[in-house]
Design an enzyme around this catalytic site. Structure first.
Site, PDB file in Angstrom:
ATOM      1  N   TRP A 119       0.818  -1.225   0.000  1.00 14.21           N
ATOM      2  CA  TRP A 119       0.000   0.000   0.000  1.00 14.21           C
ATOM      3  C   TRP A 119       0.842   1.260   0.000  1.00 14.21           C
ATOM      4  O   TRP A 119       0.519   2.227  -0.695  1.00 14.21           O
ATOM      5  CB  TRP A 119      -1.002  -0.023   1.155  1.00 14.21           C
ATOM      6  CG  TRP A 119      -2.011  -1.106   0.904  1.00 14.21           C
ATOM      7  CD1 TRP A 119      -2.144  -2.284   1.584  1.00 14.21           C
ATOM      8  CD2 TRP A 119      -2.991  -1.150  -0.160  1.00 14.21           C
ATOM      9  NE1 TRP A 119      -3.146  -3.040   1.019  1.00 14.21           N
ATOM     10  CE2 TRP A 119      -3.676  -2.376  -0.043  1.00 14.21           C
ATOM     11  CE3 TRP A 119      -3.331  -0.274  -1.186  1.00 14.21           C
ATOM     12  CZ2 TRP A 119      -4.700  -2.740  -0.927  1.00 14.21           C
ATOM     13  CZ3 TRP A 119      -4.351  -0.642  -2.062  1.00 14.21           C
ATOM     14  CH2 TRP A 119      -5.012  -1.859  -1.920  1.00 14.21           C
ATOM     15  N   ASP A 204      -1.181   6.311   6.851  1.00 17.28           N
ATOM     16  CA  ASP A 204      -2.321   5.530   6.362  1.00 17.28           C
ATOM     17  C   ASP A 204      -2.604   4.469   7.423  1.00 17.28           C
ATOM     18  O   ASP A 204      -1.791   3.573   7.645  1.00 17.28           O
ATOM     19  CB  ASP A 204      -1.955   4.875   5.023  1.00 17.28           C
ATOM     20  CG  ASP A 204      -3.015   3.890   4.517  1.00 17.28           C
ATOM     21  OD1 ASP A 204      -4.046   3.708   5.191  1.00 17.28           O
ATOM     22  OD2 ASP A 204      -2.804   3.317   3.428  1.00 17.28           O
ATOM     23  N   LYS A 228     -12.502  -1.857   7.156  1.00 20.14           N
ATOM     24  CA  LYS A 228     -11.842  -2.922   7.913  1.00 20.14           C
ATOM     25  C   LYS A 228     -12.257  -2.843   9.377  1.00 20.14           C
ATOM     26  O   LYS A 228     -12.832  -3.781   9.915  1.00 20.14           O
ATOM     27  CB  LYS A 228     -10.330  -2.825   7.766  1.00 20.14           C
ATOM     28  CG  LYS A 228      -9.885  -3.123   6.340  1.00 20.14           C
ATOM     29  CD  LYS A 228      -8.743  -2.248   5.935  1.00 20.14           C
ATOM     30  CE  LYS A 228      -8.535  -2.168   4.443  1.00 20.14           C
ATOM     31  NZ  LYS A 228      -8.604  -3.400   3.708  1.00 20.14           N
TER      32      LYS A 228
HETATM   33  N1  PMP Z   1      -4.226   1.386   2.399  1.00 15.49           N
HETATM   34  C1  PMP Z   1      -4.310   0.223   3.053  1.00 15.49           C
HETATM   35  C2  PMP Z   1      -3.409  -0.017   4.211  1.00 15.49           C
HETATM   36  C3  PMP Z   1      -5.239  -0.739   2.653  1.00 15.49           C
HETATM   37  O1  PMP Z   1      -5.323  -1.902   3.300  1.00 15.49           O
HETATM   38  C4  PMP Z   1      -6.097  -0.470   1.552  1.00 15.49           C
HETATM   39  C5  PMP Z   1      -7.153  -1.446   1.089  1.00 15.49           C
HETATM   40  N2  PMP Z   1      -7.031  -2.722   1.413  1.00 15.49           N
HETATM   41  C6  PMP Z   1      -5.942   0.745   0.902  1.00 15.49           C
HETATM   42  C7  PMP Z   1      -5.020   1.653   1.348  1.00 15.49           C
HETATM   43  C8  PMP Z   1      -6.806   1.076  -0.278  1.00 15.49           C
HETATM   44  O2  PMP Z   1      -8.105   1.248   0.158  1.00 15.49           O
HETATM   45  P1  PMP Z   1      -9.328   1.422  -0.833  1.00 15.49           P
HETATM   46  O3  PMP Z   1      -9.548   0.105  -1.491  1.00 15.49           O
HETATM   47  O4  PMP Z   1     -10.440   1.821   0.097  1.00 15.49           O
HETATM   48  O5  PMP Z   1      -8.987   2.493  -1.806  1.00 15.49           O
END
Ligand code: PMP
Length: 396
Positions: A119, A204, A228
């Site tokens: 991520w 994040d 989550k």
């Molecule tokens: N950052 C993290 C740590 C994630 O786990 C995720 C999604 N699993 C995201 C960003 C992206 O999130 P989204 O799918 O809501 O754009």
């Protein structure tokens, strides 16, 4: 969801398990929210009853996270992925605003990224993609550390001696960015990275939001998607220090929907917000406060669940954690078995026992047990029992 005969254990990484009492409350209020005779989804976002829900949700989040009064709580859309761009555009704008006032508006701006998993890797790539489009100044994207580049794979958080943080006394650093919990690789920062206090720190926290206490004043921005630990997909919560809010006409061109100040000035209602998702977040916050003892209470529960699983993995000859012990995630416990065939068998056996969504992310394979706030310890115990049984049958 449980019923007596067929209790399903949901280890999904997100969208993920929602506390049963939250779902039941939502069900109870589904057709009539607060005596309005309407579903929350049918209310105008500008109505009094929805306004009260939004305010209570903000108040409870501020209370839980101990958010100081000089921060704004924003409910944004487009998922955490949209924030990869929004963070870059807003915080570069903030730095440009400062440079304009100093008469240095043409000088280079640097953005620093820790790359510790999939991520943060996506986030840095978005910054690299957007940087050349900024016309006013050159932007340099610096990887403070890229664990995969350095070690060939993700699975550790190297010590500060290996970090290449940009020196803010020599360069104009717009921010330092990191992902507190890497959902796919199961890597969680065991500390807040120490950065120069003049440099805005961005985290994040999508996959460990409200899983433990957090010291908000260390951050300029803390953000995460809801799906989550906080509710359904569709809303992203951004907690931003007010000095990061810059007039939308200053800095890189950015869509109004990505602009933090526009969101803050309009109480997250510049356009129609995701009202149902915000309502569900509100219910989840009430559950955390009323049933779980807030962040200290939930931290204890989360530590206990994770500790049990990692102890089992470390004692086992069959299961192996690919993550260094000091930075193993409390939320996403990833592990491997000796072969992919055995992993398939493990997953099939788990499904038979109604343990679902244990498959690792498609990019890395293996097994991933996501044990977010809503996962009861009993469910983790059931998984552990199954893992012990499976190992007995398949000892290498
Ligand atoms: N950052 C993290 C740590 C994630 O786990 C995720 C999604 N699993 C995201 C960003 C992206 O999130 P989204 O799918 O809501 O754009």
């Amino acid at each position: 969801m449980s019923n007596t005969s067929n209790h399903v254990l949901n280890f999904g990484a997100g969208p993920a398990k929602i506390p049963e009492s939250v779902l039941k409350k939502a069900q109870k209020e589904f057709l009539d929210i607060n005596g309005t005779g309407m579903s929350v989804m049918e209310l105008s976002h500008r109505s009094k009853p929805f306004g009260a829900i939004l305010q209570k949700t903000k108040d409870n989040l501020a209370k839980l996270m101990d958010i100081p009064s000089d921060y704004s709580i924003l409910f944004m859309q487009g998922g955490a992925t949209t924030q990869f761009a929004a963070i870059f555009l807003n915080l570069v704008a903030k730095k440009q605003d400062e440079l304009i006032k100093l008469g240095k508006e043409k000088e280079e701006i640097v953005v620093d990224y820790f790359v510790t998993g999939a991520w943060s890797n996506k986030a840095v790539q978005e910054a690299e993609r957007l940087a050349p489009a900024v016309q006013s100044n050159p932007i340099r994207v610096n990887r403070v550390i890229d664990v995969k580049q350095k070690y060939g794979k993700f699975g550790t958080i190297p010590p500060p001696s290996e970090w290449n943080l940009t020196d803010p006394t020599k360069h104009h650093v717009a921010y330092v960015y990191y992902c507190d919990n890497e959902t796919i690789h199961g890597v969680e920062f065991p500390f807040v990275p120490k950065v120069n206090e003049t440099v805005p720190l961005v985290a994040d926290v999508s996959s460990n939001f409200l899983s433990r206490p957090i010291h908000v004043p260390k951050y300029a921005v803390v953000y995460g998607g809801a799906q989550k630990n906080l509710g359904p997909a569709g809303v992203t919560i951004v907690v931003v220090r007010n000095d990061m809010l810059v007039d939308v006409n200053v800095g890189p061109v950015r869509p109004l929907m990505l602009d933090f100040k526009t969101a803050a000035d309009n109480n997250s209602m510049y356009n129609t917000p995701p009202t149902f998702a915000i309502y569900m977040v509100g219910l989840t916050l009430e559950w955390l406060i009323e049933e779980k003892g807030g962040l200290k209470g939930i931290e204890q529960a989360n530590n206990s669940k994770a500790r049990k699983l990692y102890e089992l993995i470390d004692q086992s000859k069959l299961y192996k954690s690919p993550v260094d012990p000091h930075c193993r995630s409390h939320m996403n416990v990833v592990f491997r078995l000796p072969t992919e065939d055995l992993e398939k068998e493990f997953l099939a056996g788990a499904e038979k026992l109604h343990m679902h969504q244990l498959k690792g992310h498609r990019s890395v394979g293996g097994i991933r047990a996501s044990i977010y706030n809503a996962m009861p310890e009993d469910d983790v115990d059931r998984l552990i029992e199954y893992m012990i049984e499976f190992e007995k049958k398949h000892s290498p």
